[in-house]
Design a protein around this motif. Structure first.
Motif, PDB file in Angstrom:
ATOM      1  N   MET A 186     -11.717  36.616 -24.568  1.00 37.25           N
ATOM      2  CA  MET A 186     -10.606  37.131 -25.364  1.00 37.25           C
ATOM      3  C   MET A 186      -9.544  37.577 -24.366  1.00 37.25           C
ATOM      4  SD  MET A 186      -9.704  37.687 -28.536  1.00 37.25           S
ATOM      5  CE  MET A 186     -11.087  38.098 -29.593  1.00 37.25           C
ATOM      6  N   TYR A 187      -8.333  37.112 -24.582  1.00 38.97           N
ATOM      7  CA  TYR A 187      -7.225  37.435 -23.692  1.00 38.97           C
ATOM      8  C   TYR A 187      -6.299  38.441 -24.365  1.00 38.97           C
ATOM      9  CZ  TYR A 187      -8.483  33.818 -20.349  1.00 38.97           C
ATOM     10  OH  TYR A 187      -9.140  33.075 -19.396  1.00 38.97           O
ATOM     11  N   TYR A 188      -5.939  39.454 -23.609  1.00 36.81           N
ATOM     12  CA  TYR A 188      -5.079  40.529 -24.107  1.00 36.81           C
ATOM     13  C   TYR A 188      -3.847  40.663 -23.219  1.00 36.81           C
ATOM     14  CZ  TYR A 188      -9.406  42.035 -26.422  1.00 36.81           C
ATOM     15  OH  TYR A 188     -10.553  42.094 -27.171  1.00 36.81           O
ATOM     16  N   CYS A 189      -2.704  40.928 -23.836  1.00 37.31           N
ATOM     17  CA  CYS A 189      -1.561  41.318 -23.029  1.00 37.31           C
ATOM     18  C   CYS A 189      -1.401  42.832 -23.126  1.00 37.31           C
ATOM     19  CB  CYS A 189      -0.282  40.612 -23.451  1.00 37.31           C
ATOM     20  SG  CYS A 189       0.409  41.135 -25.018  1.00 37.31           S
ATOM     21  N   ALA A 190      -0.796  43.395 -22.126  1.00 38.78           N
ATOM     22  CA  ALA A 190      -0.625  44.839 -22.055  1.00 38.78           C
ATOM     23  C   ALA A 190       0.719  45.164 -21.447  1.00 38.78           C
ATOM     24  CB  ALA A 190      -1.741  45.459 -21.230  1.00 38.78           C
ATOM     25  N   ALA A 191       1.246  46.328 -21.825  1.00 40.74           N
ATOM     26  CA  ALA A 191       2.520  46.785 -21.299  1.00 40.74           C
ATOM     27  C   ALA A 191       2.435  48.272 -20.992  1.00 40.74           C
ATOM     28  CB  ALA A 191       3.646  46.518 -22.302  1.00 40.74           C
ATOM     29  N   LEU A 192       3.118  48.665 -19.943  1.00 43.57           N
ATOM     30  CA  LEU A 192       3.263  50.079 -19.622  1.00 43.57           C
ATOM     31  C   LEU A 192       4.704  50.438 -19.973  1.00 43.57           C
ATOM     32  CD1 LEU A 192       2.184  52.692 -18.394  1.00 43.57           C
ATOM     33  CD2 LEU A 192       3.003  51.881 -16.171  1.00 43.57           C
ATOM     34  N   VAL A 193       4.874  51.144 -21.073  1.00 47.38           N
ATOM     35  CA  VAL A 193       6.203  51.438 -21.604  1.00 47.38           C
ATOM     36  C   VAL A 193       6.495  52.925 -21.441  1.00 47.38           C
ATOM     37  CG1 VAL A 193       7.682  51.360 -23.636  1.00 47.38           C
ATOM     38  CG2 VAL A 193       5.997  49.548 -23.249  1.00 47.38           C
TER      39      VAL A 193
END
Length: 125
Positions: A92-99
């Motif tokens: 399972m591939y996830y994208c992530a962001a540090l906002v």
């Protein structure tokens, strides 16, 4: 409200390609950390590729030369081009962001605070 929505996963044979997309909403990309992660069944989540504020990238050794992370600022969308896929890329591939936080290195112990729901990639031999 920040949302990340992944798409583009699927089932392919070894040697094939897929392009994952991560559409971000609720904020406008401005050089904040973004990355792709994956988690195979029974294994820990691992970092796959990250994008720094200066445009530089980093990759896990297992995907170097095969995967490419990029961003389309106009579409506020992060991509992961995956070529020469192997069965061990199945996860399972996830994208992530540090906002909301700047100055962090985007690889390693980055405290990503927004995650997508994931998209499944299955590679058959």
């Amino acid at each position: 409200q920040v949302q990340l929505v992944e798409s583009g996963g699927g089932s392919v044979q070894a040697g094939g390609s897929l392009r994952l997309s991560c559409a971000a909403s609720g904020y406008t990309y401005s050089g904040n950390c973004m990355g792709w992660f994956r988690q195979a069944q029974g294994k820990e989540r691992e970092e796959v590729a990250t994008l720094e504020s200066d445009g530089s990238t980093s990759y896990a050794d297992s995907v170097k030369g095969r995967f490419t992370i990029s961003i389309d600022n106009a579409k506020n969308t992060l991509y992961l081009q995956m070529n020469s896929l192997k069965p061990e890329d199945s996860a399972m591939y996830y994208c992530a962001a540090l906002v909301g936080y700047m100055g962090w290195a985007c690889s390693g112990s980055t405290p990503y605070n927004y995650w997508g729901q994931g998209t499944q990639v299955t590679v058959s031999s």
